[in-house]
Scaffold this active site. Structure first.
Site, PDB file in Angstrom:
ATOM      1  N   CYS A  40       0.841  -1.201   0.000  1.00 55.38           N
ATOM      2  CA  CYS A  40       0.000   0.000   0.000  1.00 55.38           C
ATOM      3  C   CYS A  40       0.870   1.243   0.000  1.00 55.38           C
ATOM      4  O   CYS A  40       1.991   1.237   0.519  1.00 55.38           O
ATOM      5  CB  CYS A  40      -0.925  -0.009   1.220  1.00 55.38           C
TER       6      CYS A  40
ATOM      7  N   CYS B   9      -4.459  -0.067  10.183  1.00 52.12           N
ATOM      8  CA  CYS B   9      -4.613  -1.067   9.119  1.00 52.12           C
ATOM      9  C   CYS B   9      -4.537  -2.483   9.680  1.00 52.12           C
ATOM     10  O   CYS B   9      -3.641  -2.809  10.454  1.00 52.12           O
ATOM     11  CB  CYS B   9      -3.527  -0.873   8.068  1.00 52.12           C
TER      12      CYS B   9
ATOM     13  N   CYS C  20      -1.929   3.881   7.063  1.00 57.35           N
ATOM     14  CA  CYS C  20      -2.985   4.045   8.061  1.00 57.35           C
ATOM     15  C   CYS C  20      -2.606   3.294   9.339  1.00 57.35           C
ATOM     16  O   CYS C  20      -2.273   2.108   9.299  1.00 57.35           O
ATOM     17  CB  CYS C  20      -4.309   3.530   7.525  1.00 57.35           C
TER      18      CYS C  20
END
Length: 363
Positions: A85, A92, A89
């Site tokens: 990714c 996650c 985040c």
């Protein structure tokens, strides 16, 4: 890299290095195998074992065979074909522990097996699905599932940062639903969460994607993870303006080995909110007609999740315990160890009008 170097690294870094090496080895094995026939070695036997991992090369720690599992049908499947990714985040729960992605034809073979076992809906997720081959990989899978397999519903969950209009022109007709992750309409909060990416504005991009979905007749959905940094936010006006077909609101969830625990790549404890706080957020948005709330209890066992090796992930014990790959043992044998709660899937509204042909939307 010599193993002696690994011992001098911090534990979390060493684990990440070993995970990356494992992914590279798996990719090499696939590239050497003839694509005209399946590999004879089960995928789980390629897992590396080290002083940092209690998992044996024989497979996952535990495989749970439920009495009702024999009758399970993979009606709706979430295929996380990549863990990579471009966002970071903090909460996650499917992190970049490997860089492995199945060859396209092997992924298609698995999707055929799932269709034959009763799959009606496929959702492609990650990681970030549009990272692989600049969106071509997921585009080809979307087209295959709609055009060749004729699945009623094909969807993608993405952070939206890498999607271009050209992708919609090429593959939009084959996609039923595009879900974009948006946890806040305050860009500073998005940066705190880990959705910041240089000079790009996540919220502005969200509106651009909404417009493209209208132009290319793709149902637009929003996913939000409610956490410590956005739990007090009022999103009523913004959600109503964007008018998604569904606004999926998740409670921040801890998964050991992913975003919690010593072998995790994230530390999500600081993002966690109480059940009461989650309910207060829902109450503040109760008049949003497209709201679909999902508490930790509803989430944990009500999703059929396939990882990058096409193994079902059992989350019943608070961590992801993989089955054997469906490519090795078939769907019926692998799904027995998925931990899937079909009753909870139906209770949380997992089956809905999910084909854009049936939505009758005013694009």
């Amino acid at each position: 890299m010599q193993l002696g170097v690994l011992y001098r690294l911090p534990l979390a870094v060493a684990r990440a290095v070993l995970a990356a090496l494992r992914g590279r080895l798996c990719a090499l094995c696939w590239s050497l195998a003839p694509l005209s026939r399946p590999l004879s070695l089960p995928l789980h036997r390629w897992r590396l074992v080290s002083a940092f991992s209690p998992v044996s090369p024989a497979g996952p720690r535990q495989e749970r065979d439920d009495d009702d599992a024999a009758s399970l049908t993979p009606t709706s499947v979430n295929y996380h074909f990549t863990r990579q990714c471009n966002y970071k985040c903090g909460f996650c729960f499917h992190t970049a522990k490997t860089s492995f992605v199945l060859p396209l034809e092997e992924a298609k073979r698995g999707l055929v097996m799932l269709k034959e076992a009763g799959m009606e809906k496929i959702n492609f997720s990650g990681g970030e699905p549009f990272l692989q081959d600049r969106g071509e990989f997921v585009g080809k899978l979307v087209q295959f599932c709609k055009q060749d397999l004729k699945l009623p519903s094909v969807s993608i969950v993405s952070n939206g940062s890498l999607i271009r209009e050209q992708w919609f022109k090429k593959y939009g007709e084959y996609l039923d639903i595009l879900a974009i992750s948006c946890d806040s309409f305050d860009e500073n909060v998005n940066i705190l969460i880990g959705r910041g990416q240089g000079k790009k504005n996540h919220v502005e991009n969200l509106h651009k994607l909404r417009q493209w979905c209208r132009e290319y007749a793709v149902a637009f959905k929003i996913n939000s993870v409610i956490n410590r940094f956005n739990v007090q936010e009022d999103m009523n006006e913004q959600i109503k303006a964007l008018n998604p077909v569904r606004w999926k609101v998740f409670q921040c969830l801890l998964i050991e080995g992913e975003n919690s625990g010593e072998d995790a790549l994230r530390e999500a404890e600081r993002f966690v909110i109480s059940d009461e706080e989650f309910e207060q957020f829902l109450d503040r948005h109760k008049y949003v007609s497209c709201l679909v709330p999902e508490s930790n209890q509803k989430m944990r066992d009500s999703y059929l999740i396939l990882d990058e090796y096409m193994r079902f992930l059992n989350c019943r014990n608070g961590r992801k315990e993989p089955s054997k790959s469906i490519l090795d043992v078939g769907v019926e044998a692998a799904i027995k160890f998925s931990g899937f709660d079909e009753k909870m899937f139906l209770k949380r509204g997992g089956k809905y009008v999910w084909s854009k042909a049936d939505m009758k939307l005013d694009w």
